[in-house]
Design an enzyme around this catalytic site. Structure first.
Site, PDB file in Angstrom:
ATOM      1  CE  LYS A  25      -8.457  10.288  13.028  1.00 47.03           C
ATOM      2  NZ  LYS A  25      -7.342   9.334  12.791  1.00 47.03           N
ATOM      3  CE  LYS A  82      -6.424  12.299  17.553  1.00 50.30           C
ATOM      4  NZ  LYS A  82      -6.967  10.935  17.403  1.00 50.30           N
TER       5      LYS A  82
END
Length: 230
Positions: A25, A82
Protein backbone atom coordinates in the site's frame (compact mmCIF):
# COMPACT_ATOMS: atom_id res chain seq x y z
CA UNK A 1 -4.88 -16.47 12.22
CA UNK A 2 -2.42 -15.00 9.70
CA UNK A 3 -0.36 -11.83 10.05
CA UNK A 4 -0.52 -9.33 7.19
CA UNK A 5 2.14 -6.60 7.26
CA UNK A 6 1.92 -3.48 5.09
CA UNK A 7 5.25 -2.17 3.77
CA UNK A 8 5.24 0.94 1.60
CA UNK A 9 8.35 0.16 -0.49
CA UNK A 10 10.53 -2.67 -1.76
CA UNK A 11 13.06 -1.96 0.98
CA UNK A 12 10.40 -2.29 3.69
CA UNK A 13 8.98 -5.40 2.05
CA UNK A 14 12.34 -7.12 2.49
CA UNK A 15 11.97 -6.43 6.24
CA UNK A 16 8.47 -7.96 6.26
CA UNK A 17 9.03 -11.33 4.63
CA UNK A 18 8.48 -13.35 7.80
CA UNK A 19 4.83 -12.22 7.80
CA UNK A 20 2.23 -14.56 6.36
CA UNK A 21 1.03 -11.99 3.81
CA UNK A 22 2.91 -8.94 2.51
CA UNK A 23 0.50 -6.09 1.80
CA UNK A 24 1.48 -3.41 -0.69
CA UNK A 25 0.00 0.00 0.00
CA UNK A 26 1.00 3.67 -0.10
CA UNK A 27 0.10 5.25 3.26
CA UNK A 28 0.53 8.75 1.83
CA UNK A 29 -2.62 8.13 -0.23
CA UNK A 30 -4.86 7.04 2.63
CA UNK A 31 -5.76 4.12 4.85
CA UNK A 32 -5.86 1.77 1.84
CA UNK A 33 -3.80 3.96 -0.48
CA UNK A 34 -2.75 2.33 -3.74
CA UNK A 35 0.90 1.92 -4.60
CA UNK A 36 2.37 1.73 -8.10
CA UNK A 37 2.12 -1.42 -10.24
CA UNK A 38 5.90 -1.62 -10.57
CA UNK A 39 6.19 -1.64 -6.78
CA UNK A 40 3.72 -4.53 -6.59
CA UNK A 41 5.74 -6.39 -9.24
CA UNK A 42 9.06 -5.80 -7.51
CA UNK A 43 7.72 -6.94 -4.13
CA UNK A 44 6.15 -10.00 -5.73
CA UNK A 45 9.54 -10.86 -7.21
CA UNK A 46 11.33 -10.80 -3.83
CA UNK A 47 8.50 -12.49 -1.94
CA UNK A 48 8.71 -15.71 -3.93
CA UNK A 49 5.86 -18.02 -2.89
CA UNK A 50 4.70 -15.60 -0.18
CA UNK A 51 1.24 -14.20 -1.02
CA UNK A 52 1.07 -10.52 -1.85
CA UNK A 53 -1.86 -8.24 -1.10
CA UNK A 54 -2.39 -4.90 -2.84
CA UNK A 55 -4.68 -2.11 -1.71
CA UNK A 56 -6.24 -0.13 -4.55
CA UNK A 57 -7.64 2.77 -2.56
CA UNK A 58 -10.31 4.22 -0.30
CA UNK A 59 -12.87 4.51 -3.08
CA UNK A 60 -15.73 6.86 -3.86
CA UNK A 61 -18.62 5.26 -5.77
CA UNK A 62 -16.74 4.91 -9.08
CA UNK A 63 -17.20 1.30 -10.21
CA UNK A 64 -15.37 1.65 -13.52
CA UNK A 65 -12.29 3.16 -11.92
CA UNK A 66 -12.42 0.56 -9.16
CA UNK A 67 -12.69 -2.30 -11.66
CA UNK A 68 -9.76 -1.05 -13.72
CA UNK A 69 -7.65 -0.55 -10.58
CA UNK A 70 -8.49 -4.05 -9.35
CA UNK A 71 -7.61 -5.58 -12.70
CA UNK A 72 -4.33 -3.66 -12.75
CA UNK A 73 -3.39 -4.89 -9.27
CA UNK A 74 -4.18 -8.48 -10.27
CA UNK A 75 -2.11 -8.18 -13.45
CA UNK A 76 0.78 -6.70 -11.48
CA UNK A 77 0.94 -9.84 -9.36
CA UNK A 78 -1.26 -9.24 -6.31
CA UNK A 79 -2.75 -12.43 -4.88
CA UNK A 80 -5.18 -10.41 -2.75
CA UNK A 81 -6.89 -7.33 -4.25
CA UNK A 82 -8.28 -5.01 -1.58
CA UNK A 83 -10.62 -2.02 -1.84
CA UNK A 84 -12.14 0.25 0.79
CA UNK A 85 -15.69 1.57 0.41
CA UNK A 86 -15.46 5.26 1.30
CA UNK A 87 -19.15 6.06 0.84
CA UNK A 88 -22.49 5.09 2.35
CA UNK A 89 -25.00 4.13 -0.36
CA UNK A 90 -25.95 0.43 -0.49
CA UNK A 91 -26.66 0.39 -4.23
CA UNK A 92 -23.32 2.04 -4.96
CA UNK A 93 -21.61 -0.50 -2.71
CA UNK A 94 -23.17 -3.37 -4.62
CA UNK A 95 -22.11 -1.95 -7.98
CA UNK A 96 -18.53 -1.25 -6.88
CA UNK A 97 -18.12 -4.69 -5.29
CA UNK A 98 -19.67 -6.45 -8.28
CA UNK A 99 -17.40 -4.53 -10.66
CA UNK A 100 -14.25 -5.41 -8.71
CA UNK A 101 -15.20 -9.09 -8.52
CA UNK A 102 -15.99 -9.17 -12.25
CA UNK A 103 -12.69 -7.44 -13.04
CA UNK A 104 -10.62 -10.02 -11.15
CA UNK A 105 -12.34 -13.39 -11.01
CA UNK A 106 -12.96 -14.38 -14.66
CA UNK A 107 -9.28 -14.08 -15.61
CA UNK A 108 -7.76 -14.76 -12.18
CA UNK A 109 -10.15 -17.14 -10.37
CA UNK A 110 -7.49 -18.05 -7.81
CA UNK A 111 -6.98 -14.47 -6.66
CA UNK A 112 -8.74 -13.22 -3.55
CA UNK A 113 -11.01 -10.15 -3.49
CA UNK A 114 -11.05 -8.26 -0.19
CA UNK A 115 -13.76 -5.67 0.54
CA UNK A 116 -13.09 -3.28 3.41
CA UNK A 117 -15.32 -1.00 5.43
CA UNK A 118 -14.25 1.12 8.37
CA UNK A 119 -14.64 0.69 12.12
CA UNK A 120 -14.98 4.49 12.38
CA UNK A 121 -17.73 4.55 9.74
CA UNK A 122 -19.99 6.75 11.87
CA UNK A 123 -17.54 9.65 11.93
CA UNK A 124 -16.74 9.09 8.25
CA UNK A 125 -20.37 8.80 7.14
CA UNK A 126 -19.56 5.56 5.25
CA UNK A 127 -21.24 2.14 5.02
CA UNK A 128 -21.06 -0.01 8.14
CA UNK A 129 -18.93 -3.18 8.08
CA UNK A 130 -21.98 -5.37 8.78
CA UNK A 131 -23.94 -3.93 5.85
CA UNK A 132 -20.90 -4.18 3.58
CA UNK A 133 -20.33 -7.84 4.48
CA UNK A 134 -23.79 -8.95 3.39
CA UNK A 135 -23.38 -7.29 0.00
CA UNK A 136 -19.81 -8.54 -0.41
CA UNK A 137 -20.93 -12.13 0.18
CA UNK A 138 -23.81 -11.82 -2.26
CA UNK A 139 -21.49 -10.45 -4.96
CA UNK A 140 -18.84 -13.17 -4.61
CA UNK A 141 -16.06 -11.47 -2.64
CA UNK A 142 -13.75 -13.67 -0.56
CA UNK A 143 -12.78 -11.60 2.48
CA UNK A 144 -14.67 -8.99 4.49
CA UNK A 145 -12.35 -6.53 6.22
CA UNK A 146 -12.48 -3.81 8.87
CA UNK A 147 -9.90 -1.01 8.99
CA UNK A 148 -9.83 2.54 10.33
CA UNK A 149 -10.49 5.21 7.72
CA UNK A 150 -8.84 8.08 9.59
CA UNK A 151 -5.32 7.31 10.74
CA UNK A 152 -5.13 9.45 13.87
CA UNK A 153 -3.82 6.78 16.23
CA UNK A 154 -7.27 5.56 17.30
CA UNK A 155 -7.57 1.79 17.13
CA UNK A 156 -10.45 -0.18 15.66
CA UNK A 157 -11.11 -1.27 19.28
CA UNK A 158 -12.01 2.34 20.12
CA UNK A 159 -14.95 2.13 17.70
CA UNK A 160 -15.93 -1.55 17.85
CA UNK A 161 -15.44 -3.65 20.97
CA UNK A 162 -14.44 -7.31 21.23
CA UNK A 163 -18.04 -8.53 21.27
CA UNK A 164 -18.95 -6.60 18.12
CA UNK A 165 -15.82 -7.75 16.27
CA UNK A 166 -16.52 -11.33 17.31
CA UNK A 167 -20.04 -11.01 15.94
CA UNK A 168 -18.66 -9.61 12.68
CA UNK A 169 -16.22 -12.52 12.36
CA UNK A 170 -18.90 -15.11 13.04
CA UNK A 171 -21.29 -13.49 10.59
CA UNK A 172 -18.66 -13.57 7.85
CA UNK A 173 -18.16 -17.30 8.45
CA UNK A 174 -21.90 -17.81 8.20
CA UNK A 175 -21.84 -15.91 4.90
CA UNK A 176 -18.98 -18.04 3.58
CA UNK A 177 -16.28 -15.38 3.78
CA UNK A 178 -13.06 -14.92 5.70
CA UNK A 179 -12.45 -11.98 8.03
CA UNK A 180 -9.56 -9.50 8.13
CA UNK A 181 -9.23 -7.04 11.01
CA UNK A 182 -6.92 -4.02 10.97
CA UNK A 183 -6.85 -0.40 12.06
CA UNK A 184 -4.04 1.02 14.20
CA UNK A 185 -3.79 -2.20 16.18
CA UNK A 186 -1.24 -2.41 18.99
CA UNK A 187 0.45 -5.32 20.75
CA UNK A 188 -2.00 -5.06 23.65
CA UNK A 189 -4.81 -5.86 21.20
CA UNK A 190 -3.35 -9.23 20.21
CA UNK A 191 -4.82 -11.26 23.12
CA UNK A 192 -8.27 -9.88 22.26
CA UNK A 193 -7.75 -10.66 18.58
CA UNK A 194 -6.76 -14.23 19.43
CA UNK A 195 -10.11 -14.62 21.21
CA UNK A 196 -12.00 -13.07 18.28
CA UNK A 197 -10.05 -15.34 15.91
CA UNK A 198 -10.31 -13.59 12.53
CA UNK A 199 -8.54 -15.24 9.61
CA UNK A 200 -6.16 -12.30 9.05
CA UNK A 201 -4.96 -9.36 11.12
CA UNK A 202 -3.39 -6.42 9.30
CA UNK A 203 -0.73 -4.21 10.86
CA UNK A 204 1.71 -1.48 10.04
CA UNK A 205 2.13 0.93 12.95
CA UNK A 206 2.48 -1.97 15.41
CA UNK A 207 5.60 -3.22 13.63
CA UNK A 208 6.95 0.28 13.04
CA UNK A 209 7.29 0.89 16.77
CA UNK A 210 3.91 2.59 17.07
CA UNK A 211 4.33 5.21 14.33
CA UNK A 212 3.14 4.08 10.89
CA UNK A 213 5.29 6.76 9.24
CA UNK A 214 8.46 5.04 10.53
CA UNK A 215 10.21 2.05 8.95
CA UNK A 216 9.07 -1.52 9.65
CA UNK A 217 11.18 -3.30 12.26
CA UNK A 218 11.59 -7.01 11.43
CA UNK A 219 12.09 -7.85 15.12
CA UNK A 220 8.62 -6.46 15.82
CA UNK A 221 7.18 -8.55 12.97
CA UNK A 222 8.69 -11.62 14.64
CA UNK A 223 7.33 -10.51 18.02
CA UNK A 224 3.80 -10.20 16.61
CA UNK A 225 4.07 -13.62 14.98
CA UNK A 226 5.29 -15.25 18.19
CA UNK A 227 2.34 -13.83 20.17
CA UNK A 228 -0.18 -14.88 17.53
CA UNK A 229 1.19 -18.41 17.35
CA UNK A 230 1.67 -18.99 21.06
Amino acid sequence: MELLVSPSSLEEAKLSLSADIVDVKRPAEGSLGANFPWVIRSIKAVAGEKPISAAIGDFPPKPGTAALSAYGAACAGADYVKIGLYFSDFDDARLVIRSVVQAVKPEFPEKIVVIAAYSDYERLGTISPFDMAVIAAEEGADVSMIDTGIKDGKSTFEFMDEALLTSFTRENRRLGMKTALAGSLVFADLPHLKKINPDIIGVRGMVCGGDRSCVINPDLVEKALSIIRS
